[in-house]
Design a protein around this motif. Sequence first.
Motif, PDB file in Angstrom:
ATOM      1  N   ILE A 147       0.862  -1.175   0.000  1.00 11.96           N
ATOM      2  CA  ILE A 147       0.000   0.000   0.000  1.00 11.96           C
ATOM      3  C   ILE A 147       0.903   1.231   0.000  1.00 11.96           C
ATOM      4  CG2 ILE A 147      -1.819   1.253   1.210  1.00 11.96           C
ATOM      5  CD1 ILE A 147      -2.671  -1.482   0.104  1.00 11.96           C
ATOM      6  N   PRO A 148       0.858   2.064  -1.028  1.00 16.44           N
ATOM      7  CA  PRO A 148       1.819   3.163  -1.159  1.00 16.44           C
ATOM      8  C   PRO A 148       1.861   4.121   0.026  1.00 16.44           C
ATOM      9  CG  PRO A 148       0.594   2.858  -3.195  1.00 16.44           C
ATOM     10  CD  PRO A 148      -0.061   1.988  -2.170  1.00 16.44           C
ATOM     11  N   SER A 149       0.719   4.304   0.713  1.00 16.17           N
ATOM     12  CA  SER A 149       0.657   5.293   1.780  1.00 16.17           C
ATOM     13  C   SER A 149       1.266   4.827   3.096  1.00 16.17           C
ATOM     14  CB  SER A 149      -0.805   5.701   2.031  1.00 16.17           C
ATOM     15  OG  SER A 149      -1.588   4.563   2.384  1.00 16.17           O
ATOM     16  N   VAL A 190     -10.482  -1.364   3.827  1.00 16.87           N
ATOM     17  CA  VAL A 190      -9.210  -1.772   4.436  1.00 16.87           C
ATOM     18  C   VAL A 190      -9.269  -3.211   4.956  1.00 16.87           C
ATOM     19  CG1 VAL A 190      -8.580   0.585   5.053  1.00 16.87           C
ATOM     20  CG2 VAL A 190      -9.867  -0.824   6.699  1.00 16.87           C
ATOM     21  N   GLY A 191     -10.364  -3.900   4.697  1.00 12.42           N
ATOM     22  CA  GLY A 191     -10.504  -5.270   5.190  1.00 12.42           C
ATOM     23  C   GLY A 191      -9.523  -6.248   4.565  1.00 12.42           C
ATOM     24  N   CYS A 192      -8.944  -5.865   3.418  1.00  8.69           N
ATOM     25  CA  CYS A 192      -7.973  -6.725   2.744  1.00  8.69           C
ATOM     26  C   CYS A 192      -6.533  -6.269   3.004  1.00  8.69           C
ATOM     27  CB  CYS A 192      -8.227  -6.738   1.234  1.00  8.69           C
ATOM     28  SG  CYS A 192      -9.839  -7.388   0.758  1.00  8.69           S
ATOM     29  N   GLU A 193      -6.374  -5.304   3.901  1.00  7.58           N
ATOM     30  CA  GLU A 193      -5.047  -4.755   4.165  1.00  7.58           C
ATOM     31  C   GLU A 193      -4.487  -5.298   5.475  1.00  7.58           C
ATOM     32  OE1 GLU A 193      -5.256  -0.507   3.951  1.00  7.58           O
ATOM     33  OE2 GLU A 193      -6.030  -0.524   1.896  1.00  7.58           O
ATOM     34  N   TRP A 194      -3.170  -5.525   5.491  1.00 11.86           N
ATOM     35  CA  TRP A 194      -2.516  -6.167   6.624  1.00 11.86           C
ATOM     36  C   TRP A 194      -1.266  -5.391   7.034  1.00 11.86           C
ATOM     37  CZ3 TRP A 194      -4.978 -10.584   8.376  1.00 11.86           C
ATOM     38  CH2 TRP A 194      -5.927 -11.136   7.512  1.00 11.86           C
TER      39      TRP A 194
END
Length: 201
Positions: A147-149, A190-194
């Motif tokens: 994720i770039p941010s 954001v549920g797919c972000e870790w």
Amino acid sequence: MSTKNCLPFHFVGICKNAFYFKGTGEDEDLDEDGLQKSKAPCKFYWIQSQCSKFLIYDEDRFEAQPLSIYGQRQSECKFCIQIYSFVPKTVDEKKDEKGTTVVLYTKTDGKMMVACCSENEIKPVEMNLPDEIEEDQHKVVFLLKKIPSDSNTFMFESYENKGKFLAFEPEYDSSFEKLVLRSKVDEVDVGCEWQLSTCSD
């Protein structure tokens, strides 16, 4: 398969819990046959959802749980991200992917339990990691996408089921949340972000 309007990047290394990638600066095609295990040492990580729950292996399934400091010391919540690289093939057969090709597993009781796609569910499969992965084994392969941010936030996209990512989902008639594959709803989903952070093995 060509990825348009994207810049491919390569995994470079890890320093102080930060993951570093190097962009090529232009679209390029990768020649490949299979996937070959990287010779770089494999490191272990805590993998945490945006809801502050940890990915753990428990009784033959992957699920989400909040963990105390003591709980974080247990092997069931430490996962290895093994990197695989493309094996060159002919120029005529090309494929370009945005992300780092990986296999995700944990070690418990002397066993290596690998995250394996089974339709839209993720099941642990006991196996030793092969030096090379052929096409019929792609169900254990994911594309690790940054994720770039945020330097420590990533998504795991299924290599076999493009457009579907690792996420937690409440289990029917249970308080548990299980690991599944699902599509990303929109850019603010954001549920797919870790969050990944290194830990001792």
